[in-house]
Write a protein that holds these residues in place. Sequence first.
Motif, short mmCIF file in Angstrom:
data_model
loop_
_atom_site.label_atom_id
_atom_site.label_comp_id
_atom_site.label_asym_id
_atom_site.label_seq_id
_atom_site.Cartn_x
_atom_site.Cartn_y
_atom_site.Cartn_z
N GLN A 237 30.49 44.40 94.38
CA GLN A 237 31.16 43.33 93.64
C GLN A 237 31.06 43.55 92.13
O GLN A 237 31.98 43.22 91.38
N GLN A 238 29.95 44.13 91.68
CA GLN A 238 29.83 44.46 90.26
C GLN A 238 30.82 45.56 89.88
O GLN A 238 31.44 45.51 88.81
N VAL A 239 31.01 46.53 90.75
CA VAL A 239 32.00 47.58 90.51
C VAL A 239 33.39 46.98 90.38
O VAL A 239 34.16 47.34 89.47
N VAL A 240 33.72 46.06 91.26
CA VAL A 240 35.03 45.40 91.22
C VAL A 240 35.21 44.65 89.91
O VAL A 240 36.25 44.75 89.25
N ARG A 241 34.18 43.91 89.50
CA ARG A 241 34.30 43.13 88.25
C ARG A 241 34.36 44.03 87.02
O ARG A 241 35.04 43.71 86.05
#
Length: 399
Positions: A237-241
């Motif tokens: 999710q951090q990669v996506v953000r």
Amino acid sequence: MPDQRAKPTTTTTCVQAGLLPTPSATFPLAPPIWQTAAFTYPDLETMEGILVGELPGFIYARYGLPNHHQLERALAELEGAETAVVTASGMSAIAATLFGLTRPGQRVLADTHVYRGTRLLLEQDLARFGVRVDFIDCGDLAAVQQGLREPARLLWVDTLTNPTLRIRNLPRLAALARAAGALLVVDNTFATPIHCRPLAWGATLVVHSTTKMLGGHHDASGGVVAGPAELIEVIRQQVVRFGGRGGAFDAWLIQRGLVTLPLRVAQSSASALTLAQRLAAHPTVRWVSYPGLPGHPEHQLAERLFTGGYGAVVTFELAGGEPAVRRFLRALRLVRFAETLGGAITTIVHPATTSHRALAPTERTALGISDGLLRLSVGLEEVEDLWADLEQALAASIH
């Protein structure tokens, strides 16, 4: 009765013709490149099912493409991990892990000899967001135990330090981290899962710059984090953000590189050992660091942790310092001076004037990086050709 429905115009046909499926009873022998930024839904129910994880499917390139998914499965299996997430670069994987798993007020304990890019991220970025960062020589296990008496969220090390090639005792570090309630994160770029699997030695997470040995051809950029699904989902999710996914073509190229990874690693490691032995015996070379040499400080540890070789990277110091380095680099013909490693082409770099140039001489000395130090990444060329090139450049370095 003739079909009275209006036919699409030429313009509409040009725009939408590529969306028509091509039926086939067979499957491609090589994976396709999913060069798309988004996917279409047949209805709201399908969209909702995909979003909540009840249906398989893809949404948008930033969230992940089939090429990312295929590569993640392969890399997770190689590292013996539950799952993995791939990113646009090694630094993107490192950044997503650090920012995804820490909160203000928490602490990261990192090896003094950690990869320079990681150290800069820790010092200049993560610390600005209220995460305390301390550095310690993780070759000193007593010092690590002392450092972990104060709570730490992460303990961060490299399997092999860059560029000095010291090996970290992963089983002992994992035990110390576990006893202190910290997560051990290991950058395994230099070793690759062919030589070492940190998760098998107790690490919690493993990261790679897939740009290097895993891709192996100097033509793709990427990174990966592998480990428990619970943690990887937070990092994902951090990669996506962050928008840190990378393109389909790079993921496809890296997956193609995996096909020959065992063969490339075996060849490069065997050649590296031969070159390390010959460099160590050369009169213009002050010292050589390579885990496969009996004189390496952690040679016995390398024999325990590593399988199938000791890696493609050899570090050595010229007796004549930087003037000798300049003459040596100018004389090379096959070996390329480039700030990368782990590819099919043999490359060499001078850390004192590249990756560590911003450090004061005393700081470089403390890290074991002298003005005469060179890092050689051995590729797939014939080893005798490589030695001939190195030998003539060594001769040129003293004149």
